[in-house]
Design a protein around this motif. Structure first.
Motif, PDB file in Angstrom:
ATOM      1  N   ALA A  78      -7.820  -1.635  -2.627  1.00 16.02           N
ATOM      2  CA  ALA A  78      -6.645  -0.818  -2.974  1.00 16.02           C
ATOM      3  C   ALA A  78      -5.564  -1.683  -3.607  1.00 16.02           C
ATOM      4  O   ALA A  78      -4.919  -1.279  -4.576  1.00 16.02           O
ATOM      5  CB  ALA A  78      -6.114  -0.107  -1.732  1.00 16.02           C
ATOM      6  N   THR A 120      -4.390  -1.448  -7.396  1.00 18.78           N
ATOM      7  CA  THR A 120      -3.143  -0.687  -7.220  1.00 18.78           C
ATOM      8  C   THR A 120      -3.434   0.808  -7.085  1.00 18.78           C
ATOM      9  O   THR A 120      -2.938   1.633  -7.855  1.00 18.78           O
ATOM     10  CB  THR A 120      -2.168  -0.916  -8.410  1.00 18.78           C
ATOM     11  OG1 THR A 120      -2.183  -2.285  -8.758  1.00 18.78           O
ATOM     12  CG2 THR A 120      -0.752  -0.520  -8.050  1.00 18.78           C
ATOM     13  N   LEU A 121      -4.252   1.156  -6.111  1.00 18.81           N
ATOM     14  CA  LEU A 121      -4.689   2.546  -5.969  1.00 18.81           C
ATOM     15  C   LEU A 121      -3.623   3.411  -5.297  1.00 18.81           C
ATOM     16  O   LEU A 121      -3.232   3.136  -4.176  1.00 18.81           O
ATOM     17  CB  LEU A 121      -5.967   2.623  -5.130  1.00 18.81           C
ATOM     18  CG  LEU A 121      -7.227   2.047  -5.748  1.00 18.81           C
ATOM     19  CD1 LEU A 121      -8.406   2.238  -4.798  1.00 18.81           C
ATOM     20  CD2 LEU A 121      -7.527   2.695  -7.089  1.00 18.81           C
ATOM     21  N   PRO A 122      -3.177   4.468  -5.966  1.00 18.23           N
ATOM     22  CA  PRO A 122      -2.299   5.436  -5.297  1.00 18.23           C
ATOM     23  C   PRO A 122      -3.142   6.431  -4.497  1.00 18.23           C
ATOM     24  O   PRO A 122      -4.368   6.434  -4.584  1.00 18.23           O
ATOM     25  CB  PRO A 122      -1.600   6.130  -6.458  1.00 18.23           C
ATOM     26  CG  PRO A 122      -2.571   6.042  -7.588  1.00 18.23           C
ATOM     27  CD  PRO A 122      -3.427   4.825  -7.361  1.00 18.23           C
ATOM     28  N   THR A 132       2.470   1.607  -3.319  1.00 17.46           N
ATOM     29  CA  THR A 132       1.560   1.386  -4.450  1.00 17.46           C
ATOM     30  C   THR A 132       2.144   0.356  -5.413  1.00 17.46           C
ATOM     31  O   THR A 132       2.323   0.622  -6.608  1.00 17.46           O
ATOM     32  CB  THR A 132       1.265   2.700  -5.220  1.00 17.46           C
ATOM     33  OG1 THR A 132       1.064   3.759  -4.280  1.00 17.46           O
ATOM     34  CG2 THR A 132       0.024   2.580  -6.063  1.00 17.46           C
ATOM     35  N   LEU A 133       2.447  -0.814  -4.905  1.00 14.51           N
ATOM     36  CA  LEU A 133       3.116  -1.831  -5.730  1.00 14.51           C
ATOM     37  C   LEU A 133       2.142  -2.558  -6.647  1.00 14.51           C
ATOM     38  O   LEU A 133       1.196  -3.180  -6.172  1.00 14.51           O
ATOM     39  CB  LEU A 133       3.800  -2.871  -4.830  1.00 14.51           C
ATOM     40  CG  LEU A 133       4.995  -2.401  -4.027  1.00 14.51           C
ATOM     41  CD1 LEU A 133       5.577  -3.564  -3.233  1.00 14.51           C
ATOM     42  CD2 LEU A 133       6.060  -1.804  -4.925  1.00 14.51           C
ATOM     43  N   PRO A 134       2.371  -2.508  -7.956  1.00 14.66           N
ATOM     44  CA  PRO A 134       1.570  -3.331  -8.866  1.00 14.66           C
ATOM     45  C   PRO A 134       2.154  -4.751  -8.930  1.00 14.66           C
ATOM     46  O   PRO A 134       3.223  -5.010  -8.360  1.00 14.66           O
ATOM     47  CB  PRO A 134       1.725  -2.625 -10.210  1.00 14.66           C
ATOM     48  CG  PRO A 134       3.050  -1.953 -10.132  1.00 14.66           C
ATOM     49  CD  PRO A 134       3.343  -1.696  -8.664  1.00 14.66           C
ATOM     50  N   ILE A 181      -6.452   5.238   1.657  1.00 17.40           N
ATOM     51  CA  ILE A 181      -5.384   5.748   0.793  1.00 17.40           C
ATOM     52  C   ILE A 181      -5.344   7.269   0.748  1.00 17.40           C
ATOM     53  O   ILE A 181      -4.343   7.842   0.336  1.00 17.40           O
ATOM     54  CB  ILE A 181      -5.498   5.197  -0.642  1.00 17.40           C
ATOM     55  CG1 ILE A 181      -6.831   5.590  -1.284  1.00 17.40           C
ATOM     56  CG2 ILE A 181      -5.320   3.676  -0.652  1.00 17.40           C
ATOM     57  CD1 ILE A 181      -6.873   5.341  -2.755  1.00 17.40           C
ATOM     58  N   LEU A 199       0.830  -1.214   0.000  1.00 18.01           N
ATOM     59  CA  LEU A 199       0.000   0.000   0.000  1.00 18.01           C
ATOM     60  C   LEU A 199       0.858   1.254   0.000  1.00 18.01           C
ATOM     61  O   LEU A 199       0.606   2.193  -0.750  1.00 18.01           O
ATOM     62  CB  LEU A 199      -0.866   0.051   1.259  1.00 18.01           C
ATOM     63  CG  LEU A 199      -2.066  -0.874   1.354  1.00 18.01           C
ATOM     64  CD1 LEU A 199      -2.762  -0.640   2.687  1.00 18.01           C
ATOM     65  CD2 LEU A 199      -3.033  -0.621   0.204  1.00 18.01           C
TER      66      LEU A 199
END
Lengths: 543, 543
Positions: free
Chosen positions: B218, B222-224, A222-224, B250, A219
């Motif tokens: 999230a 992959t929510l920034p 923001t790791l894909p 987030i 989190l």
């Protein structure tokens, strides 16, 4: 009938709606979702997620075969090779506890750890056989069984006994019937802190915390799913800040690395398309220096996490030019690695480089799933004002705090006094709410009754472009009690004099805070790149 | 002494290392980390995170003032306005349970829900006053206290009684001393499912599940931190799939929306820089149609989550052109919204549009923090093979499954039979491990002893470019028992005949699966955009 009761009436936990939180769930899911994606890379070796999961299940089967049971400790003394990654899953799969031993420790400390942890089994890399043999010779109780993790890329090897990891693993079935822990509060790992005095303390972490911090890493950064993570951070260090589990949670690729060699790292970054890595400041500086020497850009953005002192502006600037975006984190073994992060605010992009270095180099705010970070007066437990001046102790509270210290009730009680985990680090809260470390409790210099933060003095010395590393410690002084002394490692080729450096400091800091003595030379660091101040204090004070 | 014991010896949970998981923690942290960032946008209104948190604390204070206590139910009947967002925090802050009532329900059902939930308070938007008045008139027990949530943008309003939300809130202090629940298993929300027969069932969700699914959203997407989320999905629908809590986790911005009006949505997307939204297929189709009619591109990528049937290839293609990237999710109120996701594999990018529509339109794999999704034979509880043919029931197991149904032990027991939550949806597992829905249990058409999936037939009819929406149901037949009947809503201007559509189907599907009857006209949908098949079955069978 009370209303409270109707929301709990016949609504108990069942197998359908309650499962213990454990990072073991991540690898099972990812092996199903991304079976063919690469999980591990090491030299010419490639393991997919399906293979990696199968190998972890084989390890669990092997451990069962060797008699390892729930609650047993399994020690590992390994660099960042695939077996070290697999240990983070295979060992907890049988309910055992992973004890990652720092590979740079001396035989006495290794012996203490093996004995205190009651390790029943030890996985060891042949590189550390000398130390381990000496450690085993010192044990009073029964010695753990030893499995050598051979690495064909390392040439000739000496083993302890005849058991070899890969050979043993091959004979085992992939035992997919492993069970989650009965309770998420069960221990998953044990990590000994490198105490400067007395014996190391065994930090016990649990499945719930490991699960939550693994997610918190994803989190926060923001790791894909498609990250390629380079293992510059030792996995024996707070379980690699929980990143073995984070990568399993998202399905990212781990590029394994036996040792931190900047040229090899730059090559891997290009060849493997590395996108993320973590490390102590020294790791980042080495990479920046090597890249600058080659005067090559990397060609894609890389994201780095740095824990420890902020790198000097010049390094920060070079890293930006190379294409590395650094984020500061802060934490301890007791908090599973990162427990706070210097979250970047949008408006910082408008600031000057110098300002950005200052803003980004702080300890910041609580990690996403860490409940609370506070700076409290350790006496009154009252929060300090956000004035950037009043010093208190950094404390944490939440699910990402250890169970406690193994068989050390007094230390556990002390660490958790007042319902908060005491970090031992002194800090202020700046007006924007961000925490900034001032010093370790034991590193404060008390000079003529005034407290001097050794970090504040280091920060000034570090600004000189010729200074590569600096450490400031207390030197006893007949007049003032203590005065600051600075150990400085200059950049190659520099001929900076003590006088010039004293002048540089006095122009920028109160006279009484400027170091009274400078010692030039290489700085001693711990296995994790931290400067060992207690050694420097001994050196300057002759005690 | 056993080893198990030394890892549990004097290592109990304390205030320092154990905190109940609750999404309330998210808003406290985000208000501290991003105090000035915009949390809520509604028309000309802007609330920062600091303000939003203060308002939620004011709501908690108001509830306490009104006598609401732990375990009480507070109902809300509100569109996606700021008060609805605030209710997701302020109500649980006092330990009360949020009961979000579907704004399109009839007075009888609303009365049932108010009575069954024992709601002590009701927050209502003046738009629904007529329905609520009728519902209140039908109550046998004591009526809940009513607070009107006035919306100045809506012109003249009629209220029930004289209490008004904003006026009451203004008088309250921001009560920041609210407590997390004593136990993460405590109820946080209650949501009534729109059962097609019998009374609605009250799904009870808990803090632990809400926390984990908020995080799972999230991770999955992959929510920034800088997302701008448009509220096209009703918050009364499984608590907006937990997105109110995700956005607090987030620090993203919520753009509130009273009703789904495509022109208004397109304007907001541009003005507010919307990056993410969720909705039923009909919402996405409306947006695509409106954007196509305007023949404007959006200018930035927007990410959409869609739950329900895959939109036809033509819509999918248009959305891609507009710049909307859709991801399929699947879940139920019982699983806090999304419990599975059609995670995109890298190699799909190489596939044709037609293939991608098929691949992306599946129910997929377990959501990141959902423990397990399986397709099981409901009789034997054995998993079906991954052959894309064998049908079983979709089941879930994990921490993101409801506590159970309120005061309905029999239904709870049935739903959790065998240690899994039974979704009631029939599906296959395709060879790549992805789940694909075949039908609702009750929507299967049994024709001459053969099972026909109504979704499979719909999928064929939907491929005709003139078809906007289609629903296929079982029609009783003297010879075959049941045959498929299709209700079709054509695109405006189409003059497609029944004969032409029958021919179109027979060219693409087995004769016995092709609909024997077509009914043209607008399709009835539920409040959440689902087509109400039970009404269609009644219509075609005259029962």
């Amino acid at each position: 009938m009370s209303n409270i009761c109707h929301f709990n009436e016949a609504l108990e936990k069942t197998a359908a709606n309650h499962v213990p939180l454990s990072p073991l769930s991540f690898i099972r899911r990812t092996a199903a979702v991304y079976p063919d994606r690469t999980a591990l890379v090491y030299n010419d070796l490639r393991y997919s997620w399906q293979q990696t999961y199968a190998r972890c299940c084989q390890l669990a089967s092997l451990l069962t075969h060797l008699g390892i049971q729930k609650g047993d400790t399994v020690a590992v003394m390994l660099p960042n090779v695939p077996a070290m990654y697999e240990a983070h899953f295979g060992i907890p799969m049988v309910g055992a506890v992973l004890n990652g031993i720092n590979i740079r420790l001396d035989p006495e400390t290794v012996a203490f750890i093996l004995e205190h942890s009651r390790s029943r089994l030890l996985l060891v890399d042949p590189e550390y056989v000398d130390v381990v043999e000496k450690a085993l010779a010192q044990l009073e109780g029964p010695a753990p069984q030893v499995i050598n993790v051979s690495d064909p890329s390392q040439g000739e090897e000496r083993w302890i006994g005849g058991l070899e990891y890969e050979a043993l693993l091959t004979d085992q079935p992939a035992w997919k019937e492993w069970q989650l822990p009965a309770d998420e509060w069960d221990a998953i790992a044990l990590g000994y802190t490198s105490g400067t005095t007395g014996n190391p303390k065994g930090v016990v972490s649990h499945h719930r915390g490991a699960y939550l911090n693994a997610v918190s890493n994803a989190l926060s950064w923001t790791l894909p799913a498609n990250v390629t993570y380079l293992w510059t951070l030792p996995m024996f260090h707070c379980n690699g800040w929980c990143f073995p589990w984070t990568l399993a949670a998202i399905g990212g690729t781990s590029v394994c690395l036996r040792r931190v060699d900047p040229e090899h790292i730059l090559a891997l970054i290009k060849e493997q398309g590395v996108t993320h890595y973590c490390g102590a400041p020294i790791v980042h500086t080495m990479i920046a220096d090597a890249a600058t020497a080659r005067s090559e850009l990397i060609g894609h953005t890389i994201y780095g996490l740095v824990a420890g002192a902020a790198p000097p502006a010049s390094v920060f600037e070079r890293m930006e030019k190379i294409g590395i975006e650094l984020t500061h984190v802060y934490g301890l073994t007791e908090t599973y690695g990162p427990a706070s992060v210097c979250t970047k605010q949008t408006e910082w992009a408008q600031c000057s480089l110098e300002e950005r270095v200052q803003l980004n180099g702080r300890q910041g705010v609580a990690y996403p799933l860490q409940e609370e970070m506070a700076v409290l007066d350790a006496e009154t437990m009252a929060p300090v004002p956000a004035d950037g001046k009043t010093i208190g102790e950094i404390m944490f509270r939440g699910n990402i705090v250890m169970k406690g210290y193994l068989r050390n009730e007094a230390a556990t009680r002390e660490a958790f006094a007042g319902g908060w985990f005491h970090s031992g680090d002194l800090a202020v809260i700046e007006p924007d709410g961000y925490v900034k470390i001032r010093d370790r409790l034991k590193d404060v210099i008390i000079s003529g009754g005034e407290n001097i933060s050794s970090l504040e003095v280091e920060d000034i010395v570090q600004r000189h472009p010729d200074v590569e590393f600096v450490a400031v410690v207390a030197m006893t002084d007949d007049k003032w009690g203590e005065v600051p002394a600075a150990f400085v490692q200059l950049r190659p080729g520099s001929e900076l004099s003590e006088d010039a450096l004293i002048r540089f400091c006095r122009e920028r800091i109160s006279h009484y805070k400027a170091p009274k003595k400078f010692v030039f030379g290489a700085l001693p660091t711990t296995a994790t790149g931290k400067i060992q101040k207690f050694q420097l204090r001994q050196q300057v004070n002759g005690d």
